[in-house]
Design a protein around this motif. Structure first.
Motif, PDB file in Angstrom:
ATOM      1  N   UNK A   1       3.718  71.165  27.834  1.00 50.21           N
ATOM      2  CA  UNK A   1       2.859  70.000  27.619  1.00 50.21           C
ATOM      3  C   UNK A   1       2.901  69.658  26.140  1.00 50.21           C
ATOM      4  N   UNK A   2       3.186  68.398  25.806  1.00 42.26           N
ATOM      5  CA  UNK A   2       3.356  67.975  24.420  1.00 42.26           C
ATOM      6  C   UNK A   2       2.319  66.917  24.047  1.00 42.26           C
ATOM      7  N   UNK A   3       1.737  67.089  22.875  1.00 44.24           N
ATOM      8  CA  UNK A   3       0.832  66.079  22.311  1.00 44.24           C
ATOM      9  C   UNK A   3       1.634  65.177  21.392  1.00 44.24           C
ATOM     10  N   UNK A   4       1.605  63.879  21.659  1.00 47.16           N
ATOM     11  CA  UNK A   4       2.422  62.926  20.927  1.00 47.16           C
ATOM     12  C   UNK A   4       1.554  62.010  20.083  1.00 47.16           C
ATOM     13  N   UNK A   5       2.172  61.085  19.391  1.00 51.57           N
ATOM     14  CA  UNK A   5       1.445  60.120  18.572  1.00 51.57           C
ATOM     15  C   UNK A   5       0.660  59.159  19.460  1.00 51.57           C
ATOM     16  N   UNK A   6      -0.316  58.508  18.855  1.00 56.28           N
ATOM     17  CA  UNK A   6      -1.143  57.509  19.546  1.00 56.28           C
ATOM     18  C   UNK A   6      -1.838  58.073  20.782  1.00 56.28           C
ATOM     19  N   UNK A   7      -2.252  59.351  20.675  1.00 57.45           N
ATOM     20  CA  UNK A   7      -3.037  60.011  21.726  1.00 57.45           C
ATOM     21  C   UNK A   7      -2.288  60.108  23.056  1.00 57.45           C
ATOM     22  N   UNK A   8      -0.964  60.048  23.007  1.00 55.31           N
ATOM     23  CA  UNK A   8      -0.171  60.177  24.217  1.00 55.31           C
ATOM     24  C   UNK A   8       0.197  61.644  24.429  1.00 55.31           C
ATOM     25  N   UNK A   9       0.567  61.957  25.663  1.00 55.81           N
ATOM     26  CA  UNK A   9       1.020  63.293  26.014  1.00 55.81           C
ATOM     27  C   UNK A   9       2.283  63.175  26.871  1.00 55.81           C
ATOM     28  N   UNK A  10       3.030  64.260  26.919  1.00 57.81           N
ATOM     29  CA  UNK A  10       4.192  64.341  27.805  1.00 57.81           C
ATOM     30  C   UNK A  10       4.209  65.715  28.446  1.00 57.81           C
ATOM     31  N   UNK A  11       4.732  65.782  29.651  1.00 56.31           N
ATOM     32  CA  UNK A  11       4.897  67.064  30.331  1.00 56.31           C
ATOM     33  C   UNK A  11       6.304  67.125  30.904  1.00 56.31           C
ATOM     34  N   UNK A  12       6.932  68.296  30.803  1.00 58.51           N
ATOM     35  CA  UNK A  12       8.279  68.474  31.318  1.00 58.51           C
ATOM     36  C   UNK A  12       8.287  69.213  32.646  1.00 58.51           C
ATOM     37  N   UNK A  13       8.977  68.646  33.617  1.00 60.44           N
ATOM     38  CA  UNK A  13       9.111  69.208  34.965  1.00 60.44           C
ATOM     39  C   UNK A  13      10.570  69.069  35.364  1.00 60.44           C
TER      40      UNK A  13
ATOM     41  N   UNK B   1      10.715  64.239  31.727  1.00 62.02           N
ATOM     42  CA  UNK B   1       9.516  64.151  30.908  1.00 62.02           C
ATOM     43  C   UNK B   1       8.667  62.984  31.391  1.00 62.02           C
ATOM     44  N   UNK B   2       7.434  63.277  31.779  1.00 62.56           N
ATOM     45  CA  UNK B   2       6.481  62.253  32.208  1.00 62.56           C
ATOM     46  C   UNK B   2       5.520  61.967  31.059  1.00 62.56           C
ATOM     47  N   UNK B   3       5.150  60.693  30.857  1.00 60.21           N
ATOM     48  CA  UNK B   3       4.296  60.288  29.751  1.00 60.21           C
ATOM     49  C   UNK B   3       2.980  59.717  30.277  1.00 60.21           C
ATOM     50  N   UNK B   4       1.873  60.166  29.691  1.00 59.03           N
ATOM     51  CA  UNK B   4       0.569  59.675  30.132  1.00 59.03           C
ATOM     52  C   UNK B   4      -0.561  60.502  29.563  1.00 59.03           C
ATOM     53  N   UNK B   5      -1.555  60.824  30.397  1.00 60.21           N
ATOM     54  CA  UNK B   5      -2.733  61.560  29.939  1.00 60.21           C
ATOM     55  C   UNK B   5      -2.646  63.034  30.303  1.00 60.21           C
TER      56      UNK B   5
END
Length: 463
Positions: free
Chosen positions: A259-271, A307-311
């Motif tokens: 689980x990754x914390x990105x810029x602009x309060x975004x997150x990504x998760x790898x599956x 990689x999925x992007x969201x909350x």
């Protein structure tokens, strides 16, 4: 190292409009340069069911591959995918890390340079089919372990190290360039490669330019390419990227299965699907769950991942769903530390069922698979799934399985095994490593220290 027969040498690669014949039919590759929606990936999977055999690969470089096409159905897949108006990559492969531009830890955003190189290279013909340029901004996810003919690595906001051939660790360091010189320098190199012929690669260019890797305190202005040297500062290569995961002893490169914390309060998760391959129905279900959770974008990425992007809240639910349905969701999953090609019968060159061997290895040898190396399981000496050397490789041959330490699939084996005894042999090697591992030592280091002779004795039951 033994030379491979011509029919077992890695050469061309498939494309959407130029699919390649494999053991289960034609294979078409869909390469993307931006994110797509879960609904779009689900539609690609439905096209895989309609036109192919319903099997979908995610390659080590993050490309989608549709398997089991026929001469009749392949053009229909091409037309249907293009009608979706996806952000398809056309022409030269210029690759950036999957979190480029979204990762606050990046030294520099590599996307503008990558796009400029891609545009400037459109009219260059005669390059090798697998020619690849990597532009790495040095964030949390790197492309260090992927092979590249030309590699650019950020060492400052406007300064880039240029390397030729291999992985980041094995490549020749050619020069350090100001950003304003990068595109012209790379295009000049690509033109030189085209002149050398369509089999020329990055290491051939290094040889052609008579370049040697500089030693500390050697000015990069001694390089063979004057265009990139006139206004380049002298840099001590020993100080370059000293904290890079791929180049720091004892550290493991970051995995996309996190689980990754990105810029602009975004997150990504790898599956990811086990061993980079999934049934279309399973991916459709995963995409449906992502859409239900409000996830709007995804990207196929390195190491056979999505990689999925969201909350963050949505991702925790999606990860639970994926785990329950057999996907890799964590770097602690032993399957994420195995590089396995499609194997037999999906590939004409393969002599072993690689995925069956890999699945058994993940279940029975999890203690060996600690993330310090990729266990390479390949159906033939081409070694497509892991073309660089591995601490341990299992390779199918005509009548048995070869075992290679600290090398490529085509290198000299330290032992052989029958097909039926492959996993039992691997278990004996895992037991040896388990008994010999020193405090704080990882499996890769232990394998290297044990050496081929003792590994051979264990493999054949003589120890």
């Amino acid at each position: 190292m033994t030379a491979l027969p011509l029919d077992l040498q890695r050469g061309a690669c498939p494309a959407l409009s130029a699919p390649m014949m494999t053991g289960d039919g034609l294979l078409a590759r869909i390469s993307l340069i931006e994110t797509i929606s879960p609904e779009q990936l689900a539609h690609i999977c439905r096209l895989a069911l309609t036109h192919g055999n319903g099997m979908v690969d995610i390659s080590a470089r993050g490309n989608l591959q549709v398997r089991g096409l026929s001469e009749t159905s392949a053009p229909h897949l091409d037309a249907d995918v293009r009608a979706m108006n996806l952000p398809l990559r056309e022409g030269l492969a210029v690759e950036v890390p999957p979190l480029a531009g979204m990762d606050d830890s990046e030294i520099a955003d590599p996307r503008p340079l990558a796009e400029a190189i891609r545009d400037a290279a459109r009219n260059i013909t005669g390059l090798a089919p697998k020619m690849a340029v990597v532009v790495d901004g040095v964030g949390v996810l790197r492309l260090s372990d992927l092979l590249a003919d030309i590699r650019l690595v950020a060492i400052g906001k406007h300064d880039w190290k240029l390397l030729l051939g291999g992985t980041e660790q094995s490549a020749y360091v050619f020069n350090v360039l100001r950003e304003t010189l990068v595109v012209d320098t790379v295009i000049d190199m690509l033109k030189r490669l085209a002149i050398l012929g369509n089999k020329a690669r990055g290491r051939d260019l290094a040889s052609d330019l008579a370049v040697n890797e500089p030693t500390p305190h050697t000015s990069s202005s001694s390089s063979g390419l004057s265009r990139g040297s006139a206004s380049v500062a002298t840099v001590d290569p020993s100080q370059m990227l000293g904290t890079s995961p791929s180049m720091t002893a004892g550290k493991v490169a970051a995995s996309p299965f996190d689980l990754f914390r990105l810029s602009n309060h975004r997150h990504a998760v790898g599956i990811g699907p086990a061993f980079g391959q999934a049934k279309a129905e399973h991916l459709i279900a995963l995409c449906g769950e992502a859409a239900r959770l409000g996830i709007r974008s995804l990207k196929p990425a390195l190491d056979h991942s999505l990689l999925f992007f969201g909350t963050e809240i949505a991702f925790r639910a999606l990860r639970d769903f994926a785990h329950d349905n057999g996907f890799i969701t964590s770097v602690t999953d032993p399957r994420s530390h195995i590089a396995a090609c499609s194997g037999s019968p999906a590939c004409n060159s393969a002599t072993i069922a690689t995925h069956e061997i890999a699945a058994a290895a993940a279940a029975e040898c999890a203690d060996l698979l600690d993330g310090s190396f990729k266990l390479h399981v390949t159906g033939c000496p081409k070694g497509c799934a892991h073309p660089q050397p591995a601490a341990l490789a299992i390779c199918g041959t005509a009548d048995r399985v070869s075992l290679i330490a600290q090398g490529k699939a085509a290198d000299q084996p330290f032992a052989f095994s029958s097909f039926a005894d492959t996993n039992a042999t691997l278990r004996r090697l895992a037991d040896l490593v388990g008994s010999e591992r020193r405090p704080g030592e990882n499996s890769a280091a232990c394998l290297a220290r044990i050496g081929s002779d003792r590994l051979a004795a264990a493999a054949t039951g003589r120890s």
